[in-house]
Scaffold this active site. Structure first.
Site: not given
Ligand SMILES: [Zn+2]
Length: 389
Positions: A140, A177
């Site tokens: 992220h 993910d």
């Protein structure tokens, strides 16, 4: 077949403090261990050891990423801000949900450097492939800021290292993910030499991120693919994604190295997502990526650990992946498998439609040898290459 294993006890000393699920504690929320705490990752490492698998892996020490390594992806301002805040004893990576402690700058360097060590192990022939069980996670984190428990983008830093130091011509990053790999997408948005492919729960996290049709900037069209799947997607849906998207996309791109952002939070008991995967799903995906690496790039494959928040299911999913990478089958039987398998793992029609929409993007992926952007002209996403959040 040999697999490098990168792990450092210091990864567990990254201090995220207290919280409650994804929120900070406070008010009526009683503090508990922050959800991005060490438990799931430590238990994964412990199961690898207890099962006897560790003795059959090639232990490779992590190293600290250098400032140069980090700044191949991140701005100097971001790196220096993290270092300065850590020196005060407490900081946040950028979204007020990603707290860290005094040692966390050094540990974040060690996490990015752990994936670099995996790349070196594979390029130097120390091992055929590698799994880096690093923490904090990375996918992220964008060039300018941390986000979503991530400080530096470990897999992105390793990809740039592979390109600029190890001479890899093209790198593919497959992100399984359950959340969108927004930081990785941002890092390579303009870079046609790195294919980023994220499979994630539609609309889960970050909000509004990871839509279909975000194919990359002009000059890099077709080198970013998003595969948003409906909540409730399980083994059948991911099996279809591999057949219809991952395998054909990577065959077009023909990478010289495959990296995997290996989050295990698509498991059917994860508290931060609503997907249905189990350990055999991760074994299936790892086996197919390994086969692709053998077909396309002499087996060069490095996996970087990302999220995964069920302390009891994550170890069994992780063990299955490392078994697939190494070709070693331990006597461990996943005790959670029967329950999760019973959730309804078939490919449902609305999931098949989502996979088909993602598969329609594959023809935008440039074909190796045809120059950057080749094939993008006829892609369904042509003219809709705006970035998300
Ligand atoms: Zn995640």
């Amino acid at each position: 077949m040999s697999t490098a294993w990168i792990w450092d006890e210091k990864y567990m000393w990254h201090d995220t403090g207290t919280g409650a699920g994804p929120l900070p504690a406070g008010g009526w929320i009683e503090p508990m261990e922050h959800i991005e705490g060490p438990s799931a990752k430590r238990r994964f490492a412990n199961l690898v050891a207890a099962s006897g698998l560790l003795a059959q892996l090639v232990p490779v020490p992590a190293r600290r990423a250098t400032e140069t390594d980090i700044e191949r992806v991140h701005t100097r301002a971001h790196r220096e801000r993290i270092a300065a805040d850590a020196a005060t004893g407490r900081g946040d990576a950028g979204d007020d949900s990603s707290p860290f402690g005094r040692e966390s700058y050094d540990i974040a360097l060690l996490a990015a450097g752990g994936v670099i060590a995996g790349v070196d192990a594979v390029f130097d022939g120390v091992a055929d492939n590698a799994y880096a069980l690093v923490r904090p996670p990375g996918h992220h984190a964008s060039p300018e800021t941390g986000w979503g428990f991530c400080i530096f983008n470990n897999v992105a830093v390793a990809a740039r290292y592979a390109r600029e130091v190890r001479g890899a011509e093209r790198v593919a990053i497959v992100d399984w993910d359950v959340h969108h790999g927004n930081g990785t997408q941002d890092a390579f948005w303009n870079d046609p030499s790195v294919l980023t492919l994220s499979i994630h729960q539609d609309g889960a996290y970050p909000p509004g991120s990871g839509a279909l049709g975000e194919l990359g900037a002009s000059g890099a069209e077709g080198t970013n693919l998003n595969v948003p799947l409906p909540p409730g997607s399980g083994h059948g849906a991911y099996d279809a994604v591999f057949t219809e998207v991952v395998e054909p996309a990577l065959r077009r791109f023909a990478p010289s190295l495959i990296l995997v952002a290996s989050g295990l939070d698509g498991n059917g008991m994860d508290p931060l997502a609503r997907q249905m995967l189990h350990s055999e799903s991760f074994r299936m995906m790892a086996g197919r990526i390994k086969a692709l690496a053998e077909e396309l790039c002499d087996g060069r494959l490095v996996m970087a650990h990302e999220g995964g928040y069920s302390p009891f299911v994550v170890p069994f999913c992780g063990l299955a992946i490392v078994e697939a990478l190494s070709g070693v089958r331990t006597p461990v039987v996943d005790p959670f498998l029967p329950a999760i398998e019973g959730y309804g793992q078939e490919l449902w029609p609305h999931q098949a439609e989502a996979v088909a929409r993602a598969a329609a993007q594959v023809e935008a992926v440039p074909v190796a040898g045809s120059g950057p952007g080749a094939g993008s002209g006829s892609g369904p996403g042509s003219g809709s290459t705006l970035r998300g959040s």
